[in-house]
Design a protein around this motif. Structure first.
Motif, PDB file in Angstrom:
ATOM      1  N   ALA A   1       4.141-103.285  -1.493  1.00  0.00           N
ATOM      2  CA  ALA A   1       4.754-104.308  -0.647  1.00  0.00           C
ATOM      3  C   ALA A   1       3.821-105.481  -0.381  1.00  0.00           C
ATOM      4  O   ALA A   1       4.268-106.522   0.095  1.00  0.00           O
ATOM      5  N   SER A   2       2.532-105.328  -0.675  1.00  0.00           N
ATOM      6  CA  SER A   2       1.560-106.379  -0.357  1.00  0.00           C
ATOM      7  C   SER A   2       1.638-107.565  -1.306  1.00  0.00           C
ATOM      8  O   SER A   2       1.202-108.667  -0.960  1.00  0.00           O
ATOM      9  N   GLY A   3       2.160-107.354  -2.507  1.00  0.00           N
ATOM     10  CA  GLY A   3       2.193-108.420  -3.496  1.00  0.00           C
ATOM     11  C   GLY A   3       0.873-108.625  -4.218  1.00  0.00           C
ATOM     12  O   GLY A   3       0.763-109.494  -5.085  1.00  0.00           O
ATOM     13  N   LYS A   4      -0.144-107.825  -3.899  1.00  0.00           N
ATOM     14  CA  LYS A   4      -1.452-107.965  -4.548  1.00  0.00           C
ATOM     15  C   LYS A   4      -1.464-107.202  -5.872  1.00  0.00           C
ATOM     16  O   LYS A   4      -0.746-106.212  -6.033  1.00  0.00           O
ATOM     17  N   PRO A   5      -2.277-107.661  -6.845  1.00  0.00           N
ATOM     18  CA  PRO A   5      -2.431-106.886  -8.077  1.00  0.00           C
ATOM     19  C   PRO A   5      -2.838-105.451  -7.743  1.00  0.00           C
ATOM     20  O   PRO A   5      -3.772-105.227  -6.971  1.00  0.00           O
ATOM     21  N   MET A   6      -2.116-104.494  -8.324  1.00  0.00           N
ATOM     22  CA  MET A   6      -2.258-103.091  -7.927  1.00  0.00           C
ATOM     23  C   MET A   6      -2.592-102.246  -9.152  1.00  0.00           C
ATOM     24  O   MET A   6      -1.911-102.322 -10.173  1.00  0.00           O
TER      25      MET A   6
ATOM     26  N   ARG B   1       7.101 -82.293  -5.805  1.00  0.00           N
ATOM     27  CA  ARG B   1       6.796 -83.716  -5.914  1.00  0.00           C
ATOM     28  C   ARG B   1       6.386 -84.041  -7.346  1.00  0.00           C
ATOM     29  O   ARG B   1       5.609 -83.321  -7.964  1.00  0.00           O
ATOM     30  N   ASN B   2       6.897 -85.141  -7.859  1.00  0.00           N
ATOM     31  CA  ASN B   2       6.536 -85.612  -9.192  1.00  0.00           C
ATOM     32  C   ASN B   2       5.884 -86.975  -9.041  1.00  0.00           C
ATOM     33  O   ASN B   2       6.519 -88.008  -9.215  1.00  0.00           O
ATOM     34  N   ILE B   3       4.601 -86.969  -8.683  1.00  0.00           N
ATOM     35  CA  ILE B   3       3.899 -88.213  -8.407  1.00  0.00           C
ATOM     36  C   ILE B   3       3.732 -89.035  -9.679  1.00  0.00           C
ATOM     37  O   ILE B   3       3.707 -90.269  -9.650  1.00  0.00           O
ATOM     38  N   GLY B   4       3.639 -88.349 -10.826  1.00  0.00           N
ATOM     39  CA  GLY B   4       3.506 -89.068 -12.093  1.00  0.00           C
ATOM     40  C   GLY B   4       4.728 -89.914 -12.402  1.00  0.00           C
ATOM     41  O   GLY B   4       4.615 -91.021 -12.945  1.00  0.00           O
ATOM     42  N   ALA B   5       5.913 -89.414 -12.052  1.00  0.00           N
ATOM     43  CA  ALA B   5       7.141 -90.174 -12.280  1.00  0.00           C
ATOM     44  C   ALA B   5       7.150 -91.439 -11.423  1.00  0.00           C
ATOM     45  O   ALA B   5       7.626 -92.495 -11.867  1.00  0.00           O
ATOM     46  N   LEU B   6       6.613 -91.350 -10.212  1.00  0.00           N
ATOM     47  CA  LEU B   6       6.528 -92.529  -9.348  1.00  0.00           C
ATOM     48  C   LEU B   6       5.583 -93.560  -9.956  1.00  0.00           C
ATOM     49  O   LEU B   6       5.876 -94.761  -9.971  1.00  0.00           O
ATOM     50  N   HIS B   7       4.449 -93.109 -10.483  1.00  0.00           N
ATOM     51  CA  HIS B   7       3.521 -94.044 -11.141  1.00  0.00           C
ATOM     52  C   HIS B   7       4.215 -94.766 -12.285  1.00  0.00           C
ATOM     53  O   HIS B   7       4.114 -95.996 -12.416  1.00  0.00           O
ATOM     54  N   GLU B   8       4.905 -94.010 -13.136  1.00  0.00           N
ATOM     55  CA  GLU B   8       5.557 -94.608 -14.301  1.00  0.00           C
ATOM     56  C   GLU B   8       6.618 -95.621 -13.867  1.00  0.00           C
ATOM     57  O   GLU B   8       6.792 -96.662 -14.523  1.00  0.00           O
ATOM     58  N   LYS B   9       7.344 -95.324 -12.781  1.00  0.00           N
ATOM     59  CA  LYS B   9       8.355 -96.266 -12.297  1.00  0.00           C
ATOM     60  C   LYS B   9       7.705 -97.566 -11.841  1.00  0.00           C
ATOM     61  O   LYS B   9       8.206 -98.660 -12.122  1.00  0.00           O
ATOM     62  N   LEU B  10       6.587 -97.467 -11.140  1.00  0.00           N
ATOM     63  CA  LEU B  10       5.887 -98.663 -10.685  1.00  0.00           C
ATOM     64  C   LEU B  10       5.350 -99.466 -11.863  1.00  0.00           C
ATOM     65  O   LEU B  10       5.357-100.706 -11.846  1.00  0.00           O
ATOM     66  N   PHE B  11       4.892 -98.767 -12.906  1.00  0.00           N
ATOM     67  CA  PHE B  11       4.442 -99.477 -14.111  1.00  0.00           C
ATOM     68  C   PHE B  11       5.613-100.190 -14.773  1.00  0.00           C
ATOM     69  O   PHE B  11       5.508-101.355 -15.181  1.00  0.00           O
ATOM     70  N   ASP B  12       6.740 -99.493 -14.898  1.00  0.00           N
ATOM     71  CA  ASP B  12       7.920-100.071 -15.551  1.00  0.00           C
ATOM     72  C   ASP B  12       8.414-101.314 -14.816  1.00  0.00           C
ATOM     73  O   ASP B  12       8.893-102.266 -15.434  1.00  0.00           O
ATOM     74  N   LEU B  13       8.321-101.295 -13.480  1.00  0.00           N
ATOM     75  CA  LEU B  13       8.766-102.431 -12.678  1.00  0.00           C
ATOM     76  C   LEU B  13       7.780-103.593 -12.711  1.00  0.00           C
ATOM     77  O   LEU B  13       8.090-104.682 -12.209  1.00  0.00           O
TER      78      LEU B  13
ATOM     79  N   VAL C   1       5.058-103.624 -11.060  1.00  0.00           N
ATOM     80  CA  VAL C   1       4.442-103.687  -9.737  1.00  0.00           C
ATOM     81  C   VAL C   1       2.996-103.221  -9.792  1.00  0.00           C
ATOM     82  O   VAL C   1       2.139-103.708  -9.046  1.00  0.00           O
ATOM     83  N   ALA C   2       2.691-102.273 -10.670  1.00  0.00           N
ATOM     84  CA  ALA C   2       1.347-101.704 -10.770  1.00  0.00           C
ATOM     85  C   ALA C   2       0.950-101.593 -12.236  1.00  0.00           C
ATOM     86  O   ALA C   2       1.801-101.645 -13.140  1.00  0.00           O
ATOM     87  N   ARG C   3      -0.355-101.420 -12.430  1.00  0.00           N
ATOM     88  CA  ARG C   3      -0.899-101.197 -13.772  1.00  0.00           C
ATOM     89  C   ARG C   3      -1.846-100.003 -13.696  1.00  0.00           C
ATOM     90  O   ARG C   3      -2.444 -99.746 -12.636  1.00  0.00           O
ATOM     91  N   PRO C   4      -2.005 -99.274 -14.795  1.00  0.00           N
ATOM     92  CA  PRO C   4      -2.951 -98.157 -14.764  1.00  0.00           C
ATOM     93  C   PRO C   4      -4.381 -98.662 -14.609  1.00  0.00           C
ATOM     94  O   PRO C   4      -4.744 -99.709 -15.166  1.00  0.00           O
TER      95      PRO C   4
ATOM     96  N   GLY D   1      -8.051 -99.056 -15.526  1.00  0.00           N
ATOM     97  CA  GLY D   1      -8.622 -99.096 -16.869  1.00  0.00           C
ATOM     98  C   GLY D   1      -8.189-100.339 -17.609  1.00  0.00           C
ATOM     99  O   GLY D   1      -8.854-100.774 -18.552  1.00  0.00           O
ATOM    100  N   THR D   2      -7.060-100.919 -17.190  1.00  0.00           N
ATOM    101  CA  THR D   2      -6.653-102.209 -17.723  1.00  0.00           C
ATOM    102  C   THR D   2      -7.449-103.293 -17.002  1.00  0.00           C
ATOM    103  O   THR D   2      -7.961-103.076 -15.905  1.00  0.00           O
ATOM    104  N   PRO D   3      -7.600-104.483 -17.589  1.00  0.00           N
ATOM    105  CA  PRO D   3      -8.413-105.532 -16.958  1.00  0.00           C
ATOM    106  C   PRO D   3      -7.974-105.849 -15.537  1.00  0.00           C
ATOM    107  O   PRO D   3      -6.781-105.929 -15.250  1.00  0.00           O
ATOM    108  N   LEU D   4      -8.957-106.052 -14.638  1.00  0.00           N
ATOM    109  CA  LEU D   4      -8.667-106.321 -13.234  1.00  0.00           C
ATOM    110  C   LEU D   4      -8.299-107.796 -13.047  1.00  0.00           C
ATOM    111  O   LEU D   4      -9.069-108.590 -12.502  1.00  0.00           O
ATOM    112  N   LYS D   5      -7.121-108.160 -13.486  1.00  0.00           N
ATOM    113  CA  LYS D   5      -6.642-109.525 -13.289  1.00  0.00           C
ATOM    114  C   LYS D   5      -6.140-109.680 -11.860  1.00  0.00           C
ATOM    115  O   LYS D   5      -5.560-108.766 -11.283  1.00  0.00           O
ATOM    116  N   THR D   6      -6.338-110.862 -11.294  1.00  0.00           N
ATOM    117  CA  THR D   6      -5.970-111.091  -9.900  1.00  0.00           C
ATOM    118  C   THR D   6      -4.781-112.034  -9.784  1.00  0.00           C
ATOM    119  O   THR D   6      -4.698-112.854  -8.876  1.00  0.00           O
ATOM    120  N   VAL D   7      -3.850-111.922 -10.703  1.00  0.00           N
ATOM    121  CA  VAL D   7      -2.642-112.740 -10.659  1.00  0.00           C
ATOM    122  C   VAL D   7      -1.660-112.113  -9.678  1.00  0.00           C
ATOM    123  O   VAL D   7      -1.362-110.915  -9.767  1.00  0.00           O
TER     124      VAL D   7
END
Length: 240
Positions: free
Chosen positions: A94-99, A157-169, A171-174, A176-182
């Protein structure tokens, strides 16, 4: 910190600290880390040792009156969050910050967790009949589905499924990917959740439109962050 499905021991905390320090320094930044009440002392010490100066670790204290957590979220250029907590993920989303999500190792599933998983799989098997169409639930399948639906046994609880949903949207990146601040659009699905709650309570959409403005006014001093994934709703309220 450790949770029913993930663990953060000293070894993992040290690996986390080294990896995050390298990524932040490579991006030319300085790290401010916050622990929680779930961070055990050995993990906290390992994290502090792995990060080291000039980076800062602010340990959680039971008697701490002022919590800088929301301030850190508001002022950070990017946020790296351990992935075991749905609330932390929702608040960062909800913060809108790179996650960036750093996944913690999963705990070994015990007998109870394996049983819960079996009930869910059995209750939602929906085997097809000879014509290829899904038949109504029957027998053991029906019984397992009703046990889950009644809340007698909760799905694991399937926390991995939540991570994948956030990646698909987007909203978040894994981690290990470059720490871009966009900056990105914030994920705040309060309206969607509110309408869903109204429908569950038997309130029609027209009536909900008269109720929700009053509800918004009564909680305007509360920041409600939500994250919805695969039918599971996570809501976290933090004082603004």
């Amino acid at each position: 910190g450790s949770s029913p499905v993930c663990r953060l021991d000293a070894k993992t905390a040290r690996q986390l600290g080294k990896a995050v320090r390298a990524a932040v320094e490579d991006a030319g930044g300085t790290l401010h880390a916050l622990t929680s009440r779930r961070t055990n002392p050995s993990a906290r010490r390992a994290l502090e040792e792995a990060l080291g100066p000039p980076h800062h670790v602010l340990p959680w204290q039971p008697a701490q009156k002022k919590n800088p957590y929301l301030g850190y979220l508001a002022t950070a250029d990017a946020v790296i969050v351990t992935g075991e907590s749905e609330s932390m993920l929702a608040e960062t989303a909800a913060s809108g910050k790179p996650m960036f999500i750093y996944p913690l190792p999963a705990r070994r599933r015990g007998m109870v967790e394996r049983l819960r998983g079996w009930l869910v799989r059995r209750g939602h098997a929906h085997p097809a009949n000879n014509r290829g169409t899904v038949r109504p639930q029957q027998g053991l399948e029906y019984l397992c589905a009703r046990i889950i639906a009644s809340g007698i046994v909760l799905p694991p609880r399937n926390i991995g499924a939540l991570h994948e949903k956030l990646f698909d949207l987007g909203v978040a990146r894994p981690f290990g990917t470059p720490l871009k601040t966009v900056a990105r659009p914030s994920l705040n699905e309060t309206e969607k959740v509110a309408h869903r709650v109204c429908r569950l309570m038997g309130v029609g959409d027209a009536e909900a439109e008269t109720i929700l403005p009053r509800a918004r006014a009564s909680v305007r001093d509360v920041t409600t962050t939500t994250c919805v994934s695969g039918g599971s709703v996570v809501v976290s309220d933090s004082a603004s």
